[in-house]
Motif scaffolding. Structure first.
Motif, mmCIF file in Angstrom:
data_model
loop_
_atom_site.group_PDB
_atom_site.id
_atom_site.type_symbol
_atom_site.label_atom_id
_atom_site.label_comp_id
_atom_site.label_asym_id
_atom_site.label_seq_id
_atom_site.Cartn_x
_atom_site.Cartn_y
_atom_site.Cartn_z
ATOM 1 N N PRO A 278 -4.700 9.154 44.476
ATOM 2 C CA PRO A 278 -4.107 10.122 43.540
ATOM 3 C C PRO A 278 -2.897 9.586 42.774
ATOM 4 C CG PRO A 278 -4.628 11.190 45.627
ATOM 5 C CD PRO A 278 -4.832 9.722 45.839
ATOM 6 N N VAL A 279 -1.938 8.989 43.488
ATOM 7 C CA VAL A 279 -0.696 8.592 42.828
ATOM 8 C C VAL A 279 -0.912 7.464 41.814
ATOM 9 C CG1 VAL A 279 1.614 7.666 43.161
ATOM 10 C CG2 VAL A 279 0.738 9.417 44.726
ATOM 11 N N PRO A 280 -1.521 6.337 42.201
ATOM 12 C CA PRO A 280 -1.753 5.292 41.191
ATOM 13 C C PRO A 280 -2.649 5.756 40.050
ATOM 14 C CG PRO A 280 -2.041 4.419 43.403
ATOM 15 C CD PRO A 280 -1.954 5.903 43.541
ATOM 16 N N GLY A 281 -3.672 6.540 40.375
ATOM 17 C CA GLY A 281 -4.576 7.017 39.333
ATOM 18 C C GLY A 281 -3.864 7.883 38.316
ATOM 19 N N ARG A 282 -3.014 8.787 38.811
ATOM 20 C CA ARG A 282 -2.290 9.653 37.888
ATOM 21 C C ARG A 282 -1.266 8.857 37.083
ATOM 22 N NH1 ARG A 282 -1.598 14.763 36.716
ATOM 23 N NH2 ARG A 282 0.426 15.524 35.996
ATOM 24 N N ALA A 283 -0.629 7.869 37.713
ATOM 25 C CA ALA A 283 0.357 7.058 36.997
ATOM 26 C C ALA A 283 -0.298 6.312 35.832
ATOM 27 C CB ALA A 283 1.022 6.076 37.955
ATOM 28 N N VAL A 284 -1.470 5.724 36.076
ATOM 29 C CA VAL A 284 -2.174 5.014 35.013
ATOM 30 C C VAL A 284 -2.578 5.971 33.907
ATOM 31 C CG1 VAL A 284 -4.340 3.819 34.463
ATOM 32 C CG2 VAL A 284 -2.979 3.096 36.422
ATOM 33 N N THR A 285 -3.030 7.150 34.282
ATOM 34 C CA THR A 285 -3.407 8.148 33.288
ATOM 35 C C THR A 285 -2.223 8.550 32.424
ATOM 36 O OG1 THR A 285 -5.198 9.033 34.644
ATOM 37 C CG2 THR A 285 -4.281 10.499 32.978
ATOM 38 N N GLU A 286 -1.074 8.785 33.056
ATOM 39 C CA GLU A 286 0.109 9.209 32.302
ATOM 40 C C GLU A 286 0.573 8.118 31.347
ATOM 41 O OE1 GLU A 286 1.577 12.160 32.137
ATOM 42 O OE2 GLU A 286 -0.037 12.902 33.420
ATOM 43 N N VAL A 287 0.545 6.875 31.797
ATOM 44 C CA VAL A 287 0.962 5.779 30.926
ATOM 45 C C VAL A 287 0.002 5.649 29.746
ATOM 46 C CG1 VAL A 287 1.267 3.282 30.764
ATOM 47 C CG2 VAL A 287 2.169 4.529 32.734
ATOM 48 N N ASN A 288 -1.308 5.742 30.013
ATOM 49 C CA ASN A 288 -2.279 5.678 28.928
ATOM 50 C C ASN A 288 -2.115 6.839 27.966
ATOM 51 O OD1 ASN A 288 -4.858 3.632 29.106
ATOM 52 N ND2 ASN A 288 -3.804 3.831 31.060
ATOM 53 N N ARG A 289 -1.816 7.998 28.492
ATOM 54 C CA ARG A 289 -1.669 9.179 27.658
ATOM 55 C C ARG A 289 -0.531 9.012 26.652
ATOM 56 N NH1 ARG A 289 -0.733 14.537 30.932
ATOM 57 N NH2 ARG A 289 -2.913 14.077 31.462
ATOM 58 N N CYS A 290 0.529 8.359 27.073
ATOM 59 C CA CYS A 290 1.726 8.265 26.229
ATOM 60 C C CYS A 290 2.012 6.833 25.788
ATOM 61 C CB CYS A 290 2.935 8.812 26.988
ATOM 62 S SG CYS A 290 2.720 10.479 27.641
#
Length: 410
Positions: A278-290
């Protein structure tokens, strides 16, 4: 078409390399009159040069841009030319917005009596990241022909002419008088190599560990050979150096890009396992999003924090002092959490003010801000590109307009 989470991870790593790399090599020294001048620790600490191989991630940006553009084009079913217009709109509109906000801030700073040195540094650091638009826009515009060429002649035959142009430019840099400028074709040729790798990967031509291993080993071998031939060790420009590996991009920059892409694809199993958490996956998603907001904002954040804390006239170690020794690097690391917190605040503030539209609606919903943490299925027949971050291939080290290494690395 489902997302490639490995490419997402490489994009996140690339933007992290941009931010960390610039914050570590951009020293802003407080002058006697209260202004700021730019300096680099790479001049005083040449032993840091190998670290730039990890943080100079321009090749990965062009790789992910080629992958995203080819994938988006393959699924597009709209009017001819519509794909390109909407693809480029996702880059150009935020850029124009940045220029408008930056102009307003600089005007306010001028009225407030900010020293000219500080204004010059702020303007240079805010504008220099935009150099990438020229090669990126051109490569996006010819994505269709590049994709067709790779399918017809193969990746190798498409890459060889670009490498030959870069090799010729390397020779010219060493033979031409100091201060000579090479044509922009050199920049396009160099970064077309990782872009073509991304196009080929989107077409399934780099699947499997054998292809990834070939890229990694070939890039590493080329790096070793070029260093033995006397190429600079630093992957970015060093003040005072006669030749830069990024201005214009040299064979070493191309080899580094190939090696990074190969290593990234070799790491696919590990990255997939990591991103399933969950944590690494969400971090990558947030960075890609912004990702684009992060890229546009990280250098202005550095200047703003440094300038505001300098108003008291006290030179804080690692923030206002000269980057002359390892102590400065250690002190700068201590400032990174503050810089990161300010950057996150700026990016989230800008994101929260973005216009929202219903699903499948306007530009904001089709930009980088619409990425979720789980793999998604995109309908490319919608009226816009699926992800802004898929076209991002940015790095503002050594803008090509300067011709040779100058006083400051970017």
């Amino acid at each position: 078409m489902s997302r490639d989470r490995t490419v997402d991870a490489l994009r996140a790593y690339a933007i992290g390399g941009v931010v960390l790399g610039h914050w570590l090599v951009t020293g802003l020294v407080l002058t006697d009159d209260g202004g700021l001048r730019q300096a680099s620790p790479l001049t005083a600490i040449p032993g840091l040069a190998p670290v730039t191989w990890v943080l100079q991630t321009l090749g990965l940006f062009f790789f992910t841009a080629g992958f995203g553009s080819a994938r988006s084009l393959a699924g597009y079913r709209g009017r001819p030319g519509g794909w390109l217009v909407r693809r480029l709109r996702g880059l150009l509109l935020p850029t124009v917005a940045l220029l408008g906000v930056g102009a307003a801030v600089l005007l306010a700073a001028t009225v407030a009596g900010t020293p000219d040195d500080t204004l010059a540094v702020a303007l240079r650091l805010a504008i220099s990241p935009l150099w990438f638009l020229l090669p990126l826009v051109f490569l996006i515009a010819i994505t269709g022909p590049l994709r067709a060429a790779v399918r017809r002649w193969g990746l190798g035959r498409c890459v060889v002419p670009a490498v030959a142009v870069v090799a010729a430019a390397d020779l010219a840099v060493r033979l031409l008088p100091a201060g000579s400028h090479l044509p922009p074709v050199t920049v396009v040729a160099a970064w077309s190599v990782p872009y073509l790798l991304g196009v080929a990967h989107a077409d399934g031509r780099l699947a499997g560990r054998r292809a990834a291993g070939t890229l990694a080993a070939g890039g590493a071998a080329a790096l070793a050979a070029l260093l033995a031939l006397g190429y600079p060790v630093s992957a970015v420009g060093v003040p005072g150096a006669g030749v830069s590996n990024l201005n214009p991009p040299s064979l070493l920059a191309v080899a580094l890009a190939v090696a990074q892409v190969g290593l990234g694809l070799l790491a696919r199993p590990s990255l997939e396992r990591l991103l399933s958490r969950p944590v690494p996956g969400r971090a990558v998603t947030e960075v890609n999003r912004c990702a684009f907001r992060i890229y546009l904002s990280h250098q202005p954040v550095l200047v703003a924090v440094t300038a505001l804390t300098a108003r008291g006239g006290l030179a804080l170690p690692g923030l206002h002092t000269g980057p002359d020794d390892a102590g400065w690097v250690l002190a700068r690391f201590c400032w990174l959490p503050l810089l990161a917190a300010v950057l996150v605040t700026v990016v989230r503030t800008g994101q929260s003010r973005s216009p929202r539209h219903p699903a499948g609606g306007g530009v904001a919903d089709r930009s980088a801000e619409c990425v979720s943490s789980a793999p998604q299925v995109y309908d490319h027949r919608r009226s816009g590109p699926p992800d802004l971050q898929e076209v991002i291939a940015v790095r503002d080290s050594d803008p090509p307009s300067r011709g040779r290494a100058d006083g400051q690395p970017r």
